[in-house]
Design an enzyme around this catalytic site. Structure first.
Site, PDB file in Angstrom:
ATOM      1  NE  ARG A 183     -24.586  56.213  -0.245  1.00  0.00           N
ATOM      2  CZ  ARG A 183     -23.679  56.471   0.695  1.00  0.00           C
ATOM      3  NH1 ARG A 183     -22.401  56.319   0.441  1.00  0.00           N
ATOM      4  NH2 ARG A 183     -24.062  56.864   1.885  1.00  0.00           N
ATOM      5  NE  ARG A 201     -21.728  63.040   7.888  1.00  0.00           N
ATOM      6  CZ  ARG A 201     -21.590  61.811   7.362  1.00  0.00           C
ATOM      7  NH1 ARG A 201     -20.651  61.002   7.802  1.00  0.00           N
ATOM      8  NH2 ARG A 201     -22.380  61.405   6.391  1.00  0.00           N
ATOM      9  NE  ARG A 259     -22.416  59.558  11.618  1.00  0.00           N
ATOM     10  CZ  ARG A 259     -22.397  58.883  10.462  1.00  0.00           C
ATOM     11  NH1 ARG A 259     -21.869  57.675  10.413  1.00  0.00           N
ATOM     12  NH2 ARG A 259     -22.918  59.402   9.377  1.00  0.00           N
ATOM     13  CE  LYS A 287     -21.750  52.213   4.087  1.00  0.00           C
ATOM     14  NZ  LYS A 287     -22.919  52.795   4.777  1.00  0.00           N
ATOM     15  NE  ARG A 332     -26.991  60.245   5.230  1.00  0.00           N
ATOM     16  CZ  ARG A 332     -26.191  60.168   6.284  1.00  0.00           C
ATOM     17  NH1 ARG A 332     -26.504  60.761   7.402  1.00  0.00           N
ATOM     18  NH2 ARG A 332     -25.077  59.474   6.204  1.00  0.00           N
TER      19      ARG A 332
HETATM   20  P1  AMP Z   1     -21.614  58.694   3.631  1.00  0.00           P
HETATM   21  O1  AMP Z   1     -20.631  59.400   4.495  1.00  0.00           O
HETATM   22  O2  AMP Z   1     -21.070  57.466   2.979  1.00  0.00           O
HETATM   23  O3  AMP Z   1     -22.935  58.437   4.334  1.00  0.00           O
HETATM   24  O4  AMP Z   1     -21.952  59.689   2.404  1.00  0.00           O
HETATM   25  C1  AMP Z   1     -22.443  60.990   2.642  1.00  0.00           C
HETATM   26  C2  AMP Z   1     -23.121  61.504   1.395  1.00  0.00           C
HETATM   27  O5  AMP Z   1     -22.182  61.565   0.301  1.00  0.00           O
HETATM   28  C3  AMP Z   1     -24.270  60.671   0.851  1.00  0.00           C
HETATM   29  O6  AMP Z   1     -25.489  60.911   1.537  1.00  0.00           O
HETATM   30  C4  AMP Z   1     -24.306  61.144  -0.598  1.00  0.00           C
HETATM   31  O7  AMP Z   1     -24.879  62.419  -0.731  1.00  0.00           O
HETATM   32  C5  AMP Z   1     -22.809  61.255  -0.924  1.00  0.00           C
HETATM   33  N1  AMP Z   1     -22.280  59.976  -1.420  1.00  0.00           N
HETATM   34  C6  AMP Z   1     -21.360  59.165  -0.809  1.00  0.00           C
HETATM   35  N2  AMP Z   1     -21.109  58.079  -1.542  1.00  0.00           N
HETATM   36  C7  AMP Z   1     -21.888  58.180  -2.648  1.00  0.00           C
HETATM   37  C8  AMP Z   1     -22.100  57.342  -3.786  1.00  0.00           C
HETATM   38  N3  AMP Z   1     -21.464  56.168  -3.931  1.00  0.00           N
HETATM   39  N4  AMP Z   1     -22.980  57.773  -4.725  1.00  0.00           N
HETATM   40  C9  AMP Z   1     -23.613  58.940  -4.616  1.00  0.00           C
HETATM   41  N5  AMP Z   1     -23.482  59.768  -3.556  1.00  0.00           N
HETATM   42  C10 AMP Z   1     -22.629  59.402  -2.567  1.00  0.00           C
END
Ligand code: AMP
Length: 207
Positions: A88, A152, A122, A13, A163
């Protein structure tokens, strides 16, 4: 245009969003990036968010919705935006309906096996946030700004599986929620191959 990018973590994404905003004048809103900034700031909220993120769980809806609501009220969102990583949960999607009218939802589709492979390999730039496959950067430095690349904490094996479970349980139901506005694109190819049909679709939508 107001667009949501929906898809599992690691489906591509973020990379797709970066390509889209090069060609279309849209604000790129990544809640993951916003939370990582929050963690970097060392604030009380940042410390709470860090332990949630490291476990692979979701930040509570109330906190996430408030942050996105505030972000969407900024001037750069007036011409349209692309949401990457939000909503989400169904609760977040319902809250978003009250804030803004979304035109289209792009489902970024990739097999679970490929996702695990990509997330494990990654590497992320500490400074500019760019991501690379570890095999493409043997010296461990960012190809854009030469800063150090790290894995990360939430890209480590145990957190990856958590996740993906969280995605299946909380986020996958959004595919049904948005069935009237959903278009699916495979991200199995290179970033350029993935972006090409998406660009053609958005050009048509824009016209
Ligand atoms: P991402 O980089 O989008 O994979 O997000 C990393 C982490 O941030 C996720 O695993 C969640 O812990 C938190 N996070 C990101 N977006 C959301 C969301 N819309 N709702 C809740 N937690 C989020």
């Amino acid at each position: 245009m107001k667009i949501i990018l929906l898809g599992a973590p690691g489906s591509g994404k973020g990379t797709l969003a970066k390509n889209i905003v090069k060609d279309f004048s849209l604000a790129h809103i990544s809640t993951g990036d916003m939370f990582r900034e929050c963690v970097k700031s060392g604030s009380e909220l940042g410390n709470k968010v860090k332990s949630i993120m490291d476990s692979g769980a979701l930040v509570p809806d109330e906190v996430t919705i408030e942050i996105v609501k505030d972000r969407l009220s900024k001037d750069d969102c007036k011409n349209g935006f692309i949401l990457d990583g939000f909503p989400r949960t169904i609760k977040q999607a319902e809250a978003l309906e009250k804030i803004s009218q979304i035109d289209t939802v792009i489902l970024v589709d990739l097999s679970k096996e490929e996702i695990i492979e990509r997330l494990s390999a990654r590497r992320t730039c500490l400074k500019c946030g760019s991501t690379f496959n570890k095999n493409d950067v043997p010296n461990g430095k960012c190809l854009n700004c030469e800063s150090e690349l790290i894995q990360r904490d939430d890209d480590k094996p145990l957190t990856i599986s958590n996740r993906l479970e969280v995605y299946e349980k909380n986020t996958a139901p959004l595919i049904n929620f948005y069935s009237d506005r959903l278009v699916k694109f495979s991200s199995a190819g290179t970033p350029e191959e993935t972006y090409r049909p998406v660009k053609a679709f958005l050009k048509k939508l824009e016209a």
